[in-house]
Design an enzyme around this catalytic site. Structure first.
Site, short mmCIF file in Angstrom:
data_model
loop_
_atom_site.label_atom_id
_atom_site.label_comp_id
_atom_site.label_asym_id
_atom_site.label_seq_id
_atom_site.Cartn_x
_atom_site.Cartn_y
_atom_site.Cartn_z
N ASP A 253 62.12 1.38 42.08
CA ASP A 253 62.49 0.12 41.44
C ASP A 253 63.05 -0.85 42.48
O ASP A 253 63.82 -0.45 43.36
CB ASP A 253 63.56 0.42 40.38
CG ASP A 253 63.87 -0.77 39.51
OD1 ASP A 253 62.94 -1.30 38.87
OD2 ASP A 253 65.04 -1.18 39.46
N GLU B 204 58.16 16.87 53.66
CA GLU B 204 58.63 18.26 53.80
C GLU B 204 58.14 19.13 52.65
O GLU B 204 58.16 20.35 52.72
CB GLU B 204 60.17 18.29 53.75
CG GLU B 204 60.85 17.87 55.02
CD GLU B 204 62.34 17.72 54.77
OE1 GLU B 204 62.90 18.37 53.85
OE2 GLU B 204 62.95 16.90 55.51
#
Ligand code: NOJ
Length: 523
Positions: free
Chosen positions: A206, A251
């Site tokens: 956002d 990751e």
């Protein structure tokens, strides 16, 4: 062969959680409600869901005011419900993206409570943006620290009891974080990990361009706040935040992704966010902002493709969201032509789904829902309505709960006779998902057919398009084995040679009627 990550061509369905499906009868949608309706999304044929905020929140801005980033608001369910939703969505073959709201918190967030209780200059205040006011023109008068406006109307500053002011680019209940404070940064990195560990496939960020403000908080002096490297949005420093986030996403296995809600002056500035070590996608809103015009659409498409081309990522397309007037209603011009909005929305879907990249749909567009324009003032909840003293209606009209079944409110949205949080129109009985499911001429069937065909064709579709000749009121392009033609005018236009695959209204021989679109295989 290069492996293509799932999001690159995905059709993502935006779930406005409060208005999707209510399982517990409180008149507001919830996570269990979403779980119970995953079959609808699988049958529709989308690839992923994006959930708007469901975190603990006083809902001063529909949940974009988060009081606890690591929990579910009791009205929407529990963390256990969330885990079950992730598992069920994956079992239905659907990915799950969640909204993350890093620009501001709720004024009920413990950090903001702490900041209010702490003195000016304290570490607690430095997690937000507090400043002294400045003298006004009249003696003794104090003005906000700068001239920035709130996006919802009025100034972007509110004064607290000890005389300092805090910044809020949105409602006063949404204080902006100070992203120059490393504590804010590490907190959000942990929040990302919290949800990634729970299995989410990505984040919708956002106010992604707004996180880091100019250090001096200089005045806008009438300039557009969205300008690149201006004091408010798209500061160069924001990119370092996303480099850190990208490292975290990378990751994890499974092509976890992030899409930024970025508003810029022009599409070319978007590319900065799409560098290979930053975000995977940004929303490209220009199609949504364009009028019903082949020339305007063509211009927007060219600019959007050009903007992302150097980044190596793919574009994103959107026609409606929880922040905009539903496109059936936007296209209903002139209003004297009954059904024109629906005809155009059907045609626009073929355009959206034929373009390279991914498409973001907004809940209810598959039912052809119009904007609800006659909500009573007392029902309106969007802060825009209140902050502009009713001058702007706000966004409630596109957030009315979904009609699932039955003849009267709440149309299967809530169990029993519960009143939904926004009133639902009396005329929606023919538009419920149930009423449309078995009707071959319904909008729902149209969406299902178009999505199914796109899915079948996708592997053979290249990532570029070639424009074909067409009259000015129409546009026509070829994408490998697919031709898409859209006629925005009123008069029929001749189609290029080919075999029709799907048409939004019946053809007259090789003529495409006005306000229609067709997919063809070239011959
Ligand atoms: C964009 C969201 O989509 C909108 O609903 C919200 O009001 C603002 N950001 C502020 O968070």
């Amino acid at each position: 062969m290069t492996r293509i990550p799932w999001w690159r061509h995905a059709v993502v369905y935006e779930v406005y959680v409060r208005s999707f499906a209510d399982s517990d009868g409180d008149g507001e949608g919830d996570l269990q409600g979403i779980r119970s309706r995953l079959g609808h999304l699988r049958d529709l044929g989308v690839d992923a869901l994006w959930l708007t905020p469901f975190y603990t929140s006083p809902l001063a801005d529909g949940g974009y005011d988060v009081a606890d980033y690591r929990d579910v608001d009791p009205r929407f369910g529990t963390l256990h419900d969330f885990d079950a939703l992730v598992a069920d969505a994956h079992a239905h073959g659907l990915r799950l993206i969640i909204d993350i709201v890093p620009n501001h918190s709720s004024d009920r967030h413990p950090w903001f409570r702490e900041a209010l209780a702490a003195p000016p200059g304290s570490p607690a205040r430095s997690r937000y943006i507090f400043r002294p006011g400045r003298p006004g023109e009249r003696p003794g008068e104090i003005q906000p620290p700068n001239d920035w406006p709130s996006a919802f109307g009025g100034p972007a500053w509110t004064r607290v009891d000890d005389g300092e002011w805090y910044l809020h680019l949105y409602a006063r209940e949404q204080p902006d974080f100070n992203w120059r404070n490393p504590e804010v940064r590490s907190e959000f990195e942990e929040i990302l990990r919290f949800w990634l560990d729970r299995g989410v496939d990505g984040f919708r960020i956002d106010v992604a361009a707004g996180l880091v403000k100019d250090e001096s908080l200089r005045d806008l002096n009438g300039r557009d706040s969205r300008a690149l490297n201006g004091p408010v949005y798209s500061r160069p420093e924001v990119h370092d935040v996303y480099r850190g986030w990208r490292r975290i996403l990378d990751e994890y296995d499974g092509d976890r992704m992030a899409i930024g809600e970025v508003w810029t002056d022009g599409p070319e500035d978007l590319a900065l966010y799409l560098r290979p070590d930053e975000l995977h996608q940004v929303f490209q809103f220009d199609l949504q902002l364009a009028p019903w015009s082949a020339a305007a659409f063509r211009e927007v498409i060219d600019a959007a493709l050009k903007a992302v081309a150097p980044t190596g990522t793919a574009p994103t397309w959107v026609l409606s969201s929880h922040d905009s007037i539903r496109h059936v209603t936007r296209y209903e011009r002139p209003e004297s032509v009954p059904g024109i909005g629906h005809a155009r929305a059907r045609a626009a879907l073929l355009l959206l789904l034929a373009l390279p990249g991914s498409a973001y749909l907004y809940q209810g567009e598959e039912l052809g829902l119009p904007e609800v324009t006659d909500l009573p003032d007392e029902a309106r909840q969007d802060p825009i309505f209140e902050r502009t003293n009713g001058e702007l209606a706000g966004r409630d009209g596109c957030r009315v709960p979904l009609p699932w079944s039955g003849d009267t409110e709440p149309y299967g949205f809530s169990p029993g006779g519960v009143r939904p949080w926004l009133p639902m129109p009396a005329r929606w009985a023919p538009m419920t998902a149930q009423a449309q499911a078995s009707d071959p001429s319904s909008m729902l069937t149209w969406y299902r057919d178009a999505l199914a065909l796109r899915r079948r064709l996708l592997d053979d579709l290249p990532e570029d398009i070639d424009w074909l000749d067409s009259p000015g009121t129409a546009l026509c392009f070829r994408r490998g084995p697919l031709i898409c033609a859209l006629n925005c005018g009123e008069n029929p236009v001749r189609l290029p040679p080919g075999t029709p695959l799907l048409t939004s209204t019946p053809l007259y021989g090789d003529l495409l009627p006005g306000n229609s679109a067709a997919w063809l295989t070239p011959s």
